[in-house]
Design a protein around this motif. Structure first.
Motif, mmCIF file in Angstrom:
data_model
loop_
_atom_site.group_PDB
_atom_site.id
_atom_site.type_symbol
_atom_site.label_atom_id
_atom_site.label_comp_id
_atom_site.label_asym_id
_atom_site.label_seq_id
_atom_site.Cartn_x
_atom_site.Cartn_y
_atom_site.Cartn_z
ATOM 1 N N UNK A 9 0.928 -1.171 -0.093
ATOM 2 C CA UNK A 9 -0.037 -0.023 0.238
ATOM 3 C C UNK A 9 0.845 1.376 -0.013
ATOM 4 N N UNK A 10 1.966 1.118 0.412
ATOM 5 C CA UNK A 10 3.035 2.218 0.722
ATOM 6 C C UNK A 10 3.291 2.784 -0.914
ATOM 7 N N UNK A 11 2.960 2.019 -1.792
ATOM 8 C CA UNK A 11 3.194 2.304 -3.561
ATOM 9 C C UNK A 11 2.526 3.071 -4.037
ATOM 10 N N UNK A 12 1.136 3.383 -3.485
ATOM 11 C CA UNK A 12 0.363 4.256 -4.158
ATOM 12 C C UNK A 12 0.471 5.695 -4.181
ATOM 13 N N UNK A 13 0.518 6.247 -5.164
ATOM 14 C CA UNK A 13 0.434 7.840 -4.892
ATOM 15 C C UNK A 13 -0.411 8.534 -4.137
#
Length: 616
Positions: free
Chosen positions: A577-581
């Motif tokens: 989830x940290x990958x989402x902008x």
């Protein structure tokens, strides 16, 4: 489809598996891939790569609780969230304002005897911990303690990533294929277009109570009328597919069916079970190493860019201090493992940026403060922390409400939005956020619509190191309402008023209702400003994202490129989830699983282009 491979690949899988020691280690402790974290991002990508014939080491800091009934039976999710066998305790801030923080009604403190106090008037000597934010430190990650609500984000959320990066593979149209890959839908006839029926994630629909609970039907009737529908439409509305491929779906509002990652037997379906089953089938080269806390990424400087070649870790029970069973005197056993191809970090929005920073990737000034050698100065690591704002309107009926588990979801589009921006679920329950021992029950007459504000305008949160000790938890400040406060509070208030309007009309002896919040009985007639103040100070969340965000090439705060690759190094990706902008939709669990499917395809495509694998 990347899960199809040749008989030769299958034989290679068997030969790979034969190299595994009883301890789970390979002969030279080297694998093609090392995946750190078994949650919705890491678990599926590890299993997928192994099923495609590649040797994978999956490191999980927790243990296997898949047989724990608090986890396996989905309706025990509140018990799972409080279970010390699965939970990691984070305590966060909502702002830099101590006075505002002190007014949070569920503030958590540590008493002198080690117990928790929750409230605003702590005993003498109690230590303020912060706002409780539980995570799951177990095989399967947070998909093992959540309420299983499963929502594909608005199409615009995906399309915005495509526009930002210039990578058309992120369009909503293309992202649907990853949903189809992973899902095993039970709530539609096999073959219904736009869905999958052979994937690893079971998808069913929750009971709205329309046909089974007369009291639920009373609420549904008024909600239908309030949304501009007819009561006669309810059979169709309560089965309406929120993950369907309807035209103009971002504008569809009103009642929907509650799609959830639950099997038909009421057991939870999740990445934890997918990983466990992949290992137990004994024919794929997947090594699962539990009770293993990754502490540092190992880099080689033999190339123009540092390359991730392995991981340092500590083996032992409860090595991370967020674990309620943590014992500082238990030091664990240090170890190393190596990856011939890539290391993939999937620790989630708090732990992925922490591990990157501990490994020398992050804001240089922060790393130097803790004497961490800088590998790459990436100022975006740990920043742009995003989360949904969550609130609710909770009332007590004049009599007990029949049933307990029936819920129905609703989408709304408020006056400050271009597309639908509110998701809520309504039923006879109480959900007011998180604190040790949550939730508080107000008895059989309680009724709530829990509200999730999608696409919040503020994204000013940060995850920063407290120390260079990998066992220490980071500081987390969500910085709620730092920007866009007026519009976001207006949206949530409109949702509250919409609920209040339809609930007040429910008959059958259930009314009149006595509201608990945000406008408590008997006061009534609260001003908009009074309600907004309550919402601002008591909002909560549990959908953290974006601390290692994908971004455009020219964005200095972008941590990843559109293929999940960490900028400035080789052989390292972040898939979680940290990958989402920005925070995706109303619930990040399904979109994170979709990321995992997408990452698998990206990795296998790159291997094929490099001549490293034959795809079928």
């Amino acid at each position: 489809m990347y899960r199809s491979f040749s008989f030769l690949s299958y034989l290679l899988c068997l030969s790979f598996f034969s190299l595994i020691h009883n301890t789970g280690a390979w002969e030279n402790n080297t694998y093609e891939y090392i995946v750190i974290g078994s949650g919705p991002g890491g678990g599926p990508v590890a299993a997928n790569l192994a099923r495609a014939g590649h040797s994978v080491l999956l490191l999980e800091a927790g243990d296997d609780q898949t047989q724990n009934v608090n986890v396996s039976l989905w309706y025990n999710f509140n018990l799972a969230g409080n279970d010390p066998a699965t939970r990691w305790d984070f305590f966060v801030k909502h702002s830099d304002d101590p006075e505002r923080e002190s007014r949070y009604l569920r503030m958590t403190w540590r008493n002198k005897d080690g117990s928790f106090y929750v409230g605003t008037d702590p005993p003498a000597g109690a230590e303020q911990l912060g706002i409780y934010y539980p995570r799951a430190g177990t095989l399967g990650g947070c998909a093992m303690h959540n309420g299983c609500l499963t929502m594909n984000p608005n199409d615009a959320d995906w399309d915005d990533i495509a526009k930002m990066t210039g990578d058309s593979s992120w369009t909503a149209e293309n992202m649907r294929k990853y949903l189809i890959n992973l899902e095993r839908v039970h709530y539609l006839p096999n073959g219904t277009e736009g869905h999958g029926y052979t994937g690893w994630l079971d998808m069913t629909m929750l009971d709205s109570g329309l046909e089974t609970n007369p009291d639920s039907k009373l609420f549904l009737q008024q909600a239908a009328l309030a949304s501009g529908a007819s009561v006669d439409d309810l059979p169709e509305l309560t089965m309406r597919d929120m993950n369907g491929d309807q035209p103009n779906r971002d504008q569809l509002t009103g009642i929907f069916g509650g799609v959830s990652h639950i099997a038909p037997n009421q057991n939870r379906s999740s990445p934890g079970y997918y990983v466990r089953n992949t290992v137990n089938e004994n024919k794929y080269p997947l090594t699962l190493q539990l009770d293993t806390l990754a502490t540092k990424i190992i880099f080689s400087n033999d190339t123009t860019k540092p390359k991730a070649i392995g991981v340092e870790f500590l083996q032992g029970k409860s090595m991370y201090s967020a674990d309620p069973r943590f014992n500082a005197s238990e030091k664990g056993t240090p170890g190393r493992a190596f990856a011939s191809k890539e290391v993939i970090i999937s620790g989630g929005a708090f732990n992925s940026p922490q591990l990157l920073k501990l490994s020398g990737i992050g804001p240089a000034e922060e790393l130097k403060k803790f004497n961490i050698p800088v590998v790459v100065d990436l100022p975006g690591v740990g920043h742009r922390l995003a989360d949904n704002y969550e609130a609710g309107i909770l009332s007590l009926a004049s009599r007990a409400i029949a049933g307990a588990s029936e819920i129905f979801p609703v989408f709304l589009k408020t006056s400050v939005a271009k597309i639908r921006d509110i998701y809520m679920w309504c039923g006879s329950f109480s959900f007011e956020g998180f604190w040790p021992g949550f939730p508080e029950s107000y008895g059989p007459s309680q009724y709530e619509c829990a509200i999730v504000h999608m696409n919040p305008r503020s994204q000013a949160g940060a995850v920063t190191l407290r120390s260079a000790d990998p066992r220490d938890v980071p500081d987390v400040n969500l910085n709620f309402f730092k920007t866009g406060e007026s519009q976001d509070l207006q949206a949530i208030l409109e949702a509250v008023k919409w609920v209040r309007g339809f609930v007040s009309k429910v008959g059958g002896g259930l009314g009149p209702f006595k509201e608990k919040h945000p406008c408590p009985y008997p006061k009534g007639n609260c001003t908009d400003e009074e309600q907004k103040k309550y919402i601002k100070e008591q909002a909560y969340s549990h959908h953290a994202s974006s601390t290692c965000a994908i971004g455009a090439d020219g964005d200095e705060m972008a941590v990843l490129d559109s293929k999940f690759r960490v900028r400035g190094v080789k052989g390292l990706r972040v898939v979680d989830a940290s990958s989402f902008p920005a925070v995706p939709g109303g619930f990040p669990v399904l979109p994170t699983m979709m990321l995992s499917e997408k990452a698998t395809e990206e990795i296998l495509n790159e291997l094929e282009e490099a001549g490293g694998v034959v795809r079928h």
